[in-house]
Every structure is written in structure tokens, then in C-alpha cells.
Design an enzyme around this catalytic site. Structure first.
Site, PDB file in Angstrom:
ATOM      1  CG  ASN A  10      36.556  34.797  40.523  1.00 44.07           C
ATOM      2  OD1 ASN A  10      36.924  34.353  39.527  1.00 44.07           O
ATOM      3  ND2 ASN A  10      36.199  35.885  40.785  1.00 44.07           N
ATOM      4  CE  LYS A  12      39.325  37.424  41.965  1.00 42.75           C
ATOM      5  NZ  LYS A  12      40.044  38.549  42.772  1.00 42.75           N
ATOM      6  CG  HIS A 100      34.469  40.494  40.997  1.00 48.89           C
ATOM      7  ND1 HIS A 100      35.534  41.460  41.209  1.00 48.89           N
ATOM      8  CD2 HIS A 100      34.849  39.318  41.993  1.00 48.89           C
ATOM      9  CE1 HIS A 100      36.346  40.710  42.125  1.00 48.89           C
ATOM     10  NE2 HIS A 100      35.619  39.339  42.569  1.00 48.89           N
ATOM     11  CD  GLU A 102      39.255  41.350  40.819  1.00 46.80           C
ATOM     12  OE1 GLU A 102      39.143  40.360  39.966  1.00 46.80           O
ATOM     13  OE2 GLU A 102      39.790  41.089  41.921  1.00 46.80           O
ATOM     14  CD  GLU A 172      34.290  38.841  46.263  1.00 53.02           C
ATOM     15  OE1 GLU A 172      35.013  37.797  46.394  1.00 53.02           O
ATOM     16  OE2 GLU A 172      34.426  39.401  45.125  1.00 53.02           O
ATOM     17  N   GLY A 178      42.211  40.012  47.584  1.00 53.26           N
ATOM     18  CA  GLY A 178      43.826  39.779  47.213  1.00 53.26           C
ATOM     19  C   GLY A 178      44.885  40.524  47.894  1.00 53.26           C
ATOM     20  CB  SER A 218      42.141  38.001  52.128  1.00 48.99           C
ATOM     21  OG  SER A 218      42.673  38.892  51.510  1.00 48.99           O
TER      22      SER A 218
END
Ligand code: 13P
Length: 256
Positions: A10, A12, A100, A102, A172, A178, A218
Site C-alpha cells: 500500500n 498510500k 483503512h 487512515e 491492522e 507507521g 510495521s
């Protein structure tokens, strides 16, 4: 029935379409046919790169799958800034990331919107990658199981058993994204087993057996093997480590 590993990069909001060509070519040079026998490898770049990578993959017969990071649920119309599932399918997109964290945190994504996107993606013949995961405070309050099963049930509501069997689920944990702080493989394996049991309860044993469940957060070349070794983890959704072709190739070749 063995589930084939699936590794999705991904990207992003990173890389222009020109940079994407270089990264995709370099990744391709570093992989062998045996790598693609072991795992389906998917690149999910920004929308602006999809046409470029589609052309590259076709011209050089690269066995990469193509993924998108977002989709709107309507077929067409006055939805400024949005892209439909039909438009993505026409670009040979095979996977679409939905829900997701985010998007949940920054763009108001809810379980109900995720469900609408899942239906649109399936109707266009693509595979939704349904992301679920708890925040650090939810984890610390012991709510992980409740949060992830609620998110998954919400996204898979009102689908047929066959449709439920065809989705990909990505666990996730938000605190692992991240941050360089990945989940413990045993913990992630336990949550993924719970997610499989949730699909099984909703879609029957065949759906539970068939659904591919990924870990994300990660992931790097040093830790991926420990995740994929878990019975209920079938691959990875990789963010930062997918942007560098050497690193992503090392993730894909975890078995070497
Ligand atoms: P990182 O691999 O950078 O933690 O990102 C994970 C992720 O959000 C993939 O969708």
C-alpha cells in the site's frame, strides 16, 4: 485447501507516476517466477499511477496484481473527486482497500460506508481488502476483539456466503501502523483466528476456510516470516516497506 499467500504494497500518498515506473521495474528485476508461485504480489499505488502501472505490467507481462486504495460506491454521477469501481475494474485493478484506519480517522469512514464500498467492489468483479484494527486506547481497555469483529461484521453485512469467501481481510492494529512497533505474531495470529471465525459464523465453513487474512502494521523483511508462519495469517499489507523496491522484494522473498 491451501490458501496462497498474498502480499500487498500500500503506497498510500507516495510516488508520482514516473517514480512508480522505476520502483515497479526495480521490484520486478529482484523477483523470480518462484516468488510469484509462492505469493500473489499486489501493488496498490495512488490513483494517478494506476494507468501507468497497468500499462507497464501488461507490456512486460509482470505477474503483479494491481490494487487501488479507495473507491466510491455509486456507479457514476456528480461526486466530485471520487472514482467508481467500474473505472478501476477497467484499469485491470483486482483489489481495492476498504476501511483503512487512515480513512476512518481522517476522512470519516464508517463500517456502513465500508460495507457500501465492499458491495461496489464485488459487483465490479474485484476483491475488497477489508481493513480492521483497534487503536491503542481500545487495546488498553481490552476492547480489541469487540472492535475488530464489529468492524468486520459491519463491512460484510448482507453479502452471500460466496461473496464473504471472496473478500480479503486485513488486521491492522492502528498503533502498529507507521510506528515501527509491530504486533507480536502470537497476538496477531490470535486476532486473525477470531476474524476467520467471524467470517465462518457469517458465511459458513467454506467461507471461513477460503478467506485470506493479512497482517499489517510495521511489516518489514525481518518480521514478515514470523507473521506468515501463523496458521490464520495468509500474508501482509505493507506500507512504508513497500516503497523501496529492495526492501519490498525482501519482504516478498521472506521464505528465502
Ligand atoms: P506500515 O507498514 O507503514 O506500518 O503501514 C501499514 C499500513 O497501513 C498498510 O495499509
Amino acid at each position: 485447501m491451501a490458501r496462497k499467500s498474498l502480499i500487498i504494497g500500500n503506497w498510500k500518498m507516495n510516488l508520482t507516476h514516473l517514480e512508480a515506473i522505476a520502483v515497479t521495474q526495480r521490484l520486478w528485476y529482484r523477483l523470480n517466477p518462484a516468488d510469484f508461485d509462492r505469493a500473489d504480489v499486489v501493488i496498490a499505488p495512488p490513483f494517478t499511477c494506476l494507468r501507468t502501472i497497468q500499462t507497464l505490467i501488461m507490456a512486460d507481462r509482470m505477474p503483479f496484481g494491481l490494487g487501488a486504495q479507495h473507491v466510491h460506491w455509486e456507479r457514476e454521477g456528480a461526486f466530485t473527486g471520487e472514482v467508481s469501481a467500474g473505472m478501476l475494474a477497467k484499469l485491470d485493478v483486482g483489489y481495492v482497500i476498504v476501511g483503512h484506519s487512515e480513512r476512518r480517522a481522517m476522512f470519516g469512514e464508517t463500517d456502513e460506508l465500508a460495507r457500501k464500498r465492499v458491495r461496489a467492489v464485488l459487483s465490479a468483479g474485484m476483491t475488497p481488502v477489508v481493513c480492521v484494527g483497534e487503536t491503542l486506547s481500545e487495546r488498553e481497555s481490552g476492547e480489541t476483539e469487540m472492535v475488530v469483529t464489529t468492524q468486520l461484521r459491519g463491512a460484510l453485512r448482507r453479502l452471500t456466503a460466496e461473496q464473504r469467501a471472496s473478500v480479503v481481510v486485513a488486521y491492522e492494529p492502528v498503533w502498529a501502523i507507521g510506528t515501527g512497533r509491530h504486533a507480536l505474531p502470537d497476538d496477531a495470529g490470535g486476532v486473525c483466528e477470531l476474524l476467520r471465525n467471524t467470517v465462518l459464523a457469517m458465511g459458513g465453513p467454506e467461507a471461513g476456510e477460503a478467506v485470506r487474512i493479512l497482517y499489517g502494521g510495521s511489516v518489514n523483511p525481518g518480521n514478515i516470516a514470523a507473521f506468515i508462519a501463523k496458521t490464520h495469517i495468509d500474508g501482509a499489507l505493507v506500507g512504508g516497506a513497500s516503497l523501496d523496491p529492495d526492501t519490498f522484494a525482501a519482504v516478498v522473498r521472506y521464505w528465502m
